[in-house]
Structure formats: C-alpha cells, structure tokens
Design an enzyme around this catalytic site. Sequence first.
Site, short mmCIF file in Angstrom:
data_model
loop_
_atom_site.label_atom_id
_atom_site.label_comp_id
_atom_site.label_asym_id
_atom_site.label_seq_id
_atom_site.Cartn_x
_atom_site.Cartn_y
_atom_site.Cartn_z
N LYS A 1 0.87 -1.18 0.00
CA LYS A 1 0.00 0.00 0.00
C LYS A 1 0.90 1.23 0.00
O LYS A 1 1.69 1.43 0.93
CB LYS A 1 -0.90 0.01 1.24
CG LYS A 1 -1.78 1.26 1.34
CD LYS A 1 -2.59 1.27 2.62
CE LYS A 1 -3.17 2.66 2.84
NZ LYS A 1 -3.81 2.79 4.16
N GLY B 1 -7.76 9.30 10.20
CA GLY B 1 -7.94 9.41 11.64
C GLY B 1 -9.04 10.36 12.07
O GLY B 1 -9.23 10.59 13.26
N ALA C 1 -9.49 5.39 4.84
CA ALA C 1 -9.30 6.56 5.71
C ALA C 1 -10.58 7.36 5.90
O ALA C 1 -11.31 7.61 4.95
CB ALA C 1 -8.20 7.48 5.19
N GLY C 2 -10.80 7.75 7.11
CA GLY C 2 -11.88 8.67 7.44
C GLY C 2 -13.17 8.01 7.88
O GLY C 2 -14.00 8.64 8.53
N ASN D 1 -9.30 1.29 10.09
CA ASN D 1 -8.39 1.03 11.20
C ASN D 1 -8.79 1.81 12.45
O ASN D 1 -9.22 1.23 13.44
CB ASN D 1 -6.94 1.36 10.82
CG ASN D 1 -5.99 1.05 11.97
OD1 ASN D 1 -6.04 -0.05 12.53
ND2 ASN D 1 -5.15 1.99 12.35
N THR D 2 -8.69 3.15 12.39
CA THR D 2 -8.92 3.96 13.59
C THR D 2 -10.28 3.69 14.21
O THR D 2 -10.40 3.56 15.44
CB THR D 2 -8.80 5.46 13.25
OG1 THR D 2 -7.53 5.69 12.67
CG2 THR D 2 -8.94 6.31 14.50
#
EC number: 2.8.1.10
Lengths: 262, 368
Positions: A101, A162, A188-189, A210-211
């Site tokens: 990635k 994040g 993301a986001g 992830n986050t």
Amino acid sequence: MEANNNDALVIGGVSLTSRLFTGTGKYGSDTIIPDVCEASGSQVITVALRRVDTNAATGNVMQHIPEHMQLLPNTSGARNADEAVRIARLARAAGCGDWIKIEVISDNKYLLPDGYETAKATEILAKEGFVVLPYVNADLYVARDLVNAGAAAVMPLGAPIGSNRGLMTKEMVRILIDEIALPIIVDAGIGAPSQACEAMEMGAAACLVNTAIAASGDPVAMGRAFGEAVRAGRAAYLAQTATVSTGTADASSPLTGFLGGM
Amino acid sequence: MGFSEILSQYDSLDMATYLAAVTPADVERVLAKHSLTPLDYLTLLSPAAEGMLEAMAQKANGISMRHFGKTIQLFTPLYLANFCTNQCVYCGFNTANRIPRSQLSADEVRKEGEAIAATGLKHLLILTGDAPSKSTVEYIGDCAKILGEYFPSVSIEVYALTQDEYAYLETCGVDGLTLFQETYNKTLYKELHPKGPKRNYDFRLDAPERGCQAGFRSVTIGALLGLEAVWQRDAFFTGLHAGYLQDNYPGTSIAISPPRMRPHVGSYEPASIVTDRNLVQYVLALRIFLHNVGITVSTRESASLRDNMMPLGVTKMSAGVTTAVGGHTAEDNGTAQFDISDPRSVEEMCRAIESKGFQPVFKDWQPF
C-alpha cells in the site's frame, strides 16, 4: 457468509470473500489483532513497515497477524516516491510479500497523500511485480494516472485519516467508481459501520478501516460490526436498490395525460 | 518570515491581563471549535481554563485517540559527554560547577549502545554538553554511525548547529533533533545564560528551523518551565513555534517536550512553580491546538503523573533513563545533569503502559 458466494473480490490474483480490510495501528495491545480479524472476517490487513521489527524476539506486530491474512505492508513515513519505493523493497526483502500500500505523505499537519509522488512510486513498483494499492485523494485525474501506472486498485480517502468523519468525499468516490475500471477501496476517514455500509452500497469494492475499530471502546465488537456493515452494503449494491420516491403524489393531471386515450 | 518575526507580533500583548480576563464562557467557545487561533490556544492556558481541565481532557483524549491511538513510543537518552562551555544558571553541567567531566570513547559508546539495545529500545537520543571543541560535530557524527548499528532511529540533543552541520549529521544517520529554547523571553534568556556560545538567543531560536531545512525527519522543541515567572508565556510561544515549524516544514514531524525545572547541582531557584495541574493544562491545550504534534513527557516527572498523563495527548516517553555520562554501563554513574523522578526500567515502563491499556511502541521508524 458473503451475500453471494461467487462475489469474490480478486486483487493480484488473490480471491477475497471479505471486502473489509483492517489495520494494525493504534491498538492498546497487538494481542487483540487476532480477535479483531476473526470477528470482522477481514482477510487483508495493513501494517506499517516502520513498526515491524524483524529482529525482536517478542513485541513484533507480525507475530499477532493470523497466518491466513493477506499482508498489506504500507509505506507510512515515506515523504516522496523514492522513499516509498525503498520502503516497499525493504518490505519485500523482509518477507512481507508482494502487496504494497503506497502512502506518500509530506504534510504532517493534515496527513493528506501526495498524488503525483504516489503515481510515480506506483509505476516503478508495478513494473517490479508488486501488487500496488495506492492511497490517494478522491481525484479522477490521479486515479487515471494510477491505472496507467499499473495499480491493482485505487484507495481514495473518505475523509482525512484518523478523522472518523465518514464519507465526506462521497461524490468524488462515486465518480471514481463510475469511471475507473479498477477496484475502488475506500480508505481513511470512515468512522462508523453505517458509513462503510454506504460506501459499499455505492459500489465501492471494499473498505479499509483502522482507527474506527482500534480506537473504539470494544475493538472486537466494532470489528464484527464493520464486517457485517460491509457485507450488508455489498448485498444492497448487488440487489440494486429501488429508486427513491420523491415523496409527492402522482399528479392527477399528468402533462402527458392527453396521450392516454390514444 | 522567520519565527522571530512572529514572536515580535506579540511584543505588545499584555499576557497577564489577557489571561486574567478569560472567562469560563470563553474557554467553552474555544473548546467548541475545530481549529484554534493562537489566542484561542492562549485562552486554554488561562486560569479560567484551569477550572475546566476535565472538559479539555475529554477533547484532547478524543483527538489523541484518533491520531495516535493507544500507543506510547519509548526512547532513552544516552549522554556522550558532559563537558560544557556555558554557565546556564539552572543546569548541573554549568561550566562553573565543579563536577567530574568525561566523554565517551568509541568503544564506550558501543558498549553503552549495546547495553541499551539489550533492553529492546530502538529509538535513541544522544546528548552532549555545549562544548563544540570537545564534542565536535565529527565526534557526534561518528557516535551516530556506531549507534546506527543498534538503533533504527538516532536523534541528537546537542548545542545549536548550522544548517550545514545538521545536514552532515543527517548523512551520518541522525534522523531527529531535540533543542530547547529554555525561555522565549529574550531579556531573561540573557540573564540565565551569562557566558558561553549558548548566550546567542537568535542563533538558538532559529536552530530547529535549520534542522527542518537540513532534512531531519523529526524536530522536538520546548521551553524549560519554571524559568519564566508567568509559565504561560513560554508555553504559549512554544506552541506557536511548533505551529510555525509545522506550517512551514510539513515534511518534518514536529514534537514538543514540556520539561519542568528539577533539582540539580547548583543553587538556582525557579522563578515560578509549575504545578502538576499547570503541566496537565499545558499538554491538553497543546493537543487541542496542534492535533498532530508529538508530545513527550520525560522522566523529570513522577511515575504516577506520567502514568496518568498517557491518555491526555502524550505520544512519547523516555524509559530506563540515566542523565550521567556512561550511566548505562559504569558502576559509578558520575554526576547527573539533573535528578530524575521516574527511575523505572524499560520493562517496568512497559508494564505501566500496558496497565493503562496502552501499547509501548519500541520501533516506529525504518531507515532505508
């Protein structure tokens, strides 16, 4: 179970029945990773090479990634194409496989990806046989460059990394889904399962989260929720959602009524 | 525009009056914002905000969890030498203090490195006193090369250098710079540094920027809390300095360390007492003002305070610390730069971090 057993996502010759990609960062302990993988059903997991310590007898994140997972090392820390390429080669040399990635970020304030440098790194690494999944802004021109550069998928951000703000780039992601022949993986986001579900309903090929899982109160339960949301969204996409009602009654005197008696 | 010009914009700001005028409603308004102005940040440093620490902590915790998660990166300092040509009135290495002086040889550096590496640590901060003729740039570079065999990340905390010197050390494998301005009050700075090259306020003020320009991956700055009578002044300007560096050098990871005065050899008394509540307020305000900066809390602070600050925005902690030259291997640890409050070993720190539900991160950089 997937909505459709024949509905596999194929990337780099690997057939995936789960369309949820997960991460290894931000957990209070890496020991939770196997449970998150199992609960979520995810088969692809990204790991920052800069956190991998191949020399450590213990405390190495790699020890906690289940064998069956497709490893997706990332180039976190790279500030330009050259650094991303070198990190990718190190990842392969360290035994992390051929998937990579690309993350090229030279802005530590907003952590937004550099599309130009990402495309350059993608072109070099694709020629070297890597299965390249670049993380980029939801930008049609960049996505086209990535197609030409040999990317295996395009990973546009839903919102700044994040931020947990959700699918803020929805209209741009929709354009990529419509226009780009590669799998579009929203990365993301995304902060809630409902947002991942929405992306999948739109036709995204997968979501990377992830986050929202790692920083939740119960990462295992949240991983399960995301797995179910992604499956639900994919099922809805395949089922082709019905048209949306305008909420108004049909006109009693339609403009084409004069044709009715013909 | 350099940072000194930004500093000068606040020459006419009566900080004590501003801080006294802040109301709880002002603080609430700031806490409702996503992006803060410099004066918003100052509002969060006010006495009124001190009464609203829990609300600040909730916001700071949310930001920290999203950007950094439940992780604390570990590092340790390695003192290469304590020769010094300065007379910083608050420092144990002050050239006027009669303490044994020493400098590690290449073999000793290797032994210290091996001893630290055996604890599992991967991030190292090497330090010297301010003595360019003894701890030359070449000596620091040679030490970095040796230590690079054991640590993927080697940072420096040495006297202020030129951009070319920083660039040279970058070629030796140094990837980060820590440099404390001590105080942003120029008049006070001159009083606290009566002799030696460190007396040059402007050269030191611009050193972090030169480090960014030289290509360091991370730059950490800070003021020594307690030197200023109004602690908020140095806290405010440190935050502005970090914001300036982040805006102008987005490729460099900027971090802040908020050390407080500690007992040391000598008789200097701090101008102000910065309480635990003050320190916590400072860290919370920083996190809310600058979402992505690293924040280090060193072993100057007590074990219990450090443990309780983990969820509040802290991203890095030192462990297994000695501030004496050769302190990791020598039986007689020599004279320390200052006394530490948290003497826990790396293993003990890991247990403490884990008991708080956090993960100790040993390695967070891969050189290539």
